[in-house]
Design an enzyme around this catalytic site. Structure first.
Site, mmCIF file in Angstrom:
data_model
loop_
_atom_site.group_PDB
_atom_site.id
_atom_site.type_symbol
_atom_site.label_atom_id
_atom_site.label_comp_id
_atom_site.label_asym_id
_atom_site.label_seq_id
_atom_site.Cartn_x
_atom_site.Cartn_y
_atom_site.Cartn_z
ATOM 1 C CB CYS A 30 -0.733 0.095 1.308
ATOM 2 S SG CYS A 30 0.012 0.111 2.626
ATOM 3 C CB CYS A 33 4.845 0.358 2.052
ATOM 4 S SG CYS A 33 3.244 -0.952 2.347
ATOM 5 C CG ASP A 438 8.999 -33.971 -12.747
ATOM 6 O OD1 ASP A 438 9.411 -35.096 -12.637
ATOM 7 O OD2 ASP A 438 9.136 -33.069 -11.829
ATOM 8 C CG ASP A 622 10.263 -29.461 -10.115
ATOM 9 O OD1 ASP A 622 10.017 -30.708 -10.587
ATOM 10 O OD2 ASP A 622 10.468 -29.258 -8.655
ATOM 11 C CG ASP A 626 11.667 -32.713 -15.064
ATOM 12 O OD1 ASP A 626 11.721 -33.656 -15.541
ATOM 13 O OD2 ASP A 626 11.477 -32.340 -13.746
#
Lengths: 745, 49
Positions: A30, A33, A438, A622, A626
């Site tokens: 927001c 911040c 996977d 992942d 792979d």
């Protein structure tokens, strides 16, 4: 007091004694911040300036070096409630920022020129049907030339460069006919101005440039936004390691500061951050992120370990080796090279169209010139008509048709939590008919969780989870997730390799191995029911419980897979894990075609077999194992938790714990591809009407201006439909922030 | 129509001024944090010494 992290490699020192650090900040949601962070930091002694970039969630801090350490800045932010991670801007991103600025400059110049030239052109058009004097018209044409020539020379650079690049490589792309059209129209207009003719096309040329630059800039801006979020996420994930100095001292460092030859200490429950060889110590490691295998591997002196593995029970000292030296990494890299070489370069849709389009248009222009000369008109008139054919067919709508859809669709993907790595992925995603998953980390969550929580007495579970907060063991971490309060018990002692125990209200509590909690019998019973899960036992006085821990399925995996099957996709599983571990998952998901125990080469082989059947395969994976398969597949996706190398190979990366983004990605891509084709259809219809008009010499600058802006607007509006309906609010980082901004304001 | 001889250049000059202003603001980094600018305007105590 936690150890302090040595951030010195990220600090940039400036000549005037100040230091500069860039941080990516988590938890900004927001407007307040901004004040909180900037104000809070400026109160620290020594801080010269703190500036938060709210768009990219990056913070730049400058301080006087002798007054403050960088770790103090990070700690202060932590105290304020924000987690900050040192951020090193990547070269690619800086390059993109520079390019976006340059495109914006070109766009501004083209915009300025087209407004002013249109002002002059409209006066000439209205003058031509009323009483403009030839002198005034010439004056206006000369002024237009004076604006257009330098403006095109500057704002046309992106197109000139891209066309030159393509021609140098003996290819053509959409920019080649664009550049030819622009240069011819400009040249003809200058000649006509010198001859004090009635028509010039300066306005068409700069307007064309303006439209095209709009498309380019939007495309660039979208890509930049995606990249900046992706690199923030990368810095959130950036890992730290304990390095053992020459003196034997242990310091906490970002992994980026490690060099080959360093020695690193890995405690139980920590993730190994580097590739290396074990120098001393023995332990069990979980390599599910690397190989997909969920069973643990015992390692001792001299064994190879890989970055991303989880260390279970013993402390290890690891000798860092350069990346790519491990046996597994060697195999992965070799396969990657082959896969990249074998993948015939996919030619983008727009470039394929350009390949056909350019020769047709240029032939049409040549035919026009020949036909006019043959029918007895002068060479001058014939050339003018031929060039007007080129101007009217200049692929304005065609060049916008694909990029604008890509921009809108990648915005839609961004809102569903998917980041696109490759711009042309839409075309490939839309053609997918087979999806290969996977298992570990893709269908299942990358973290462990307790599967039998429902069958354990609630008060036992509560006590066990609270006790688990004091343990570093990864299995205990899964139990600790169930804890309601984050307050651990006091006086907890940890027996290395056994478990933790504490005495609460005079009753002893233990959490750990079944032997440690004297509940072997119960554990054996439970293990017989589910042999693939890990067990962790809990005892509280005389009461006993055994918790089963394993990687659970993603919460919506069953629903998404059945939805995908329902839509006619062939879903399969190729896993590196043991077949016994894959079978129950496949059964739960209703997947009939599955294979376990696949090495990276086996996965590629399976994908090649599918390719040979003429299928277009989407690979979702992942693990490091792979990565070659992702590169070999027609198109690929990976979750954000994937290994770095794997993410780099994937065409898109998705966020969050849910599998829904996979389905969203395919749907949005199909819609985008449909719209791209529709847009090209619109451009084709436009040309079918415009070319005969131009052929017979009816295209005046006014007609050209109307036709071009009309078709471009139509194509752009049509592309906006790629947004689709607003997606479900769950798990969408970008728009959630926007909502909060609105509320905060 | 002699009025055009100085009116048109004045119009162009105005346009160029606008272009120069845009280039200046771009170089000044005013488009680096567009969302931030939108919310910072609402902050009251942005006048730090």
């Amino acid at each position: 007091m936690p150890e302090t992290l040595d951030l010195s490699i990220y600090v940039k020192r400036q000549d005037d004694g100040t230091a500069h650090l860039d941080l990516a900040v988590e938890g900004i949601d927001c407007a307040a911040c901004i004040d909180e962070i900037e104000g809070g930091l400026c109160r620290l002694p020594g801080v010269v300036d703190a500036r938060l970039n709210y768009t990219h969630h990056r913070l730049a801090v400058e301080w006087r070096e002798r007054d403050l350490s960088p770790a103090a800045v990070v700690e202060e932010l932590q105290r304020l409630g924000y987690r900050a991670h040192p951020f090193q801007s990547r070269l690619v991103e800086e390059e993109e920022t520079r390019r976006a600025k340059w495109l914006l400059k070109c766009l501004a110049v083209a915009g300025f020129a087209s407004m002013n030239i249109m002002l002059l052109a409209v006066s000439v058009w209205s003058g031509n049907v009323t009483d403009i004097t030839p002198e005034t018209r010439d004056f206006f044409h000369w002024l237009a030339a004076l604006i257009a020539l330098p403006a095109v020379a500057y704002a046309g650079q992106p197109f000139f460069q891209s066309a030159m690049g393509a021609l140098r490589n003996r290819r053509t792309n959409m920019d080649v006919p664009i550049v030819i059209g622009i240069l011819l129209a400009l040249g003809m207009s200058v000649v006509e101005t010198v001859n004090s003719a009635e028509h010039t096309y300066f306005d068409s040329v700069v307007m064309l440039l303006f439209f095209l630059l709009c498309g380019r800039y939007l495309d660039q801006a979208m890509r930049r936004k995606t990249r900046s979020v992706a690199s923030n996420l990368a810095s959130f994930r950036a890992e730290v390691a304990h390095r053992i100095e020459e003196s034997g001292e242990v310091v906490l460092l970002p992994t980026a500061a490690l060099k080959a030859g360093d020695r690193v200490l890995v405690r139980p429950g920590e993730r190994i951050a580097v590739d290396g060889a074990v120098l001393s110590g023995s332990s069990e490691v979980d390599e599910s992120l690397v190989t997909g295998e969920t069973a643990h591997r015992a390692v001792k002196d001299g064994d190879q370990v890989y970055a991303g593995s989880m260390n279970y029970n013993g402390t290890l000292t690891v000798h860092v080796t350069a990346a790519g030296k491990g046996t597994l990494l060697d195999e992965v890299e070799r396969l990657l090279e082959n896969a990249a070489a074998a993948k015939s370069r996919y030619v983008q849709f727009a470039d394929r169209v350009a390949k056909v389009y350019a020769p047709i248009v240029h032939t049409a222009a040549a035919l026009t010139a020949i036909a006019w000369i043959a029918s007895g008109s002068t060479v001058h008139d014939a050339l003018i008509t031929a060039i007007s054919v080129l101007i009217i067919t200049c692929p304005c709508a065609l060049a916008l048709a694909v990029p604008v859809v890509q921009v809108v669709a990648s915005g839609a993907l961004f809102r569903s939590g998917v980041f696109l790595n490759a711009g042309d992925a839409f075309e490939r995603l839309a053609k997918v008919d087979t999806i290969v998953f996977d298992k570990t980390g893709t269908l299942t969550l990358p973290t462990m969780s307790v599967v039998n929580a429902g069958s354990v007495a609630p008060d036992l579970l509560k006590a066990a989870s609270r006790l688990a907060l004091s343990s570093h063991h990864p299995l205990a971490a899964a139990v600790a997730q169930l804890a309601g309060s984050r307050r651990p018990f006091e006086g907890v002692t940890e027996e290395p390799g056994q478990g933790v125990c504490a005495v609460v209200d005079g009753v002893e509590m233990r959490l750990g191995s079944p032997a440690f909690c004297r509940s072997e019998e119960l554990a054996r019973e439970m293990a017989a029911m589910d042999p693939t899960a890990s067990v962790i036992a809990f005892s509280w006085g005389e009461e006993r419980a055994v918790l089963m821990v394993r990687q659970a399925l993603r919460p919506d995996a069953v629903a998404v897979l059945s939805a995908l099957r329902g839509r006619g996709f062939d879903c399969r599983i190729l896993s590196g894990d043991r077949p016994e571990a894959v079978a129950p998952i496949a059964a739960t998901l209703g997947v009939e075609m599955w294979r376990g125990g696949c090495r990276p080469a086996d996965k590629i082989e399976a994908l090649e077999a599918l390719k040979a059947e003429g299928r277009k395969v989407l690979m979702v994976g992942d693990g490091l194992n792979d990565a070659p398969a992702l590169a070999a597949a027609h198109v690929s996706l990976s979750p954000i938790s994937a290994a770095d190398l794997t993410q780099a190979q994937a065409d898109a990366v998705f966020l969050g714990d849910r599998l829904q983004p996979v389905q969203d990605t395919i749907e949005i891509s199909r819609r985008a591809h449909h719209l791209m084709r529709q847009n090209l259809g619109i451009a084709l219809v436009y040309n079918l009407i415009a070319v005969p008009l131009a052929f017979f010499g009816h295209v005046t600058p006014l007609v050209a201006a109307l036709a071009m802006s009309g078709s471009s607007t139509l194509v752009t509006l049509n592309a906006l439909r790629a947004r689709g309906r607003a997606p479900a609010p769950a798990g969408e980082p970008a728009s959630a922030q926007i909502d909060l901004v609105a509320q905060g304001a | 129509m002699e009025v055009l001889v100085y009116l048109v250049p004045i119009a162009l000059l105005l346009g160029l001024t606008g272009l120069a202003a845009f280039m200046w603001s771009l170089k000044n980094g005013q488009y680096d944090d567009v969302q931030g600018a939108a919310v910072r305007v609402l902050s009251d105590d942005d006048l730090r010494k």
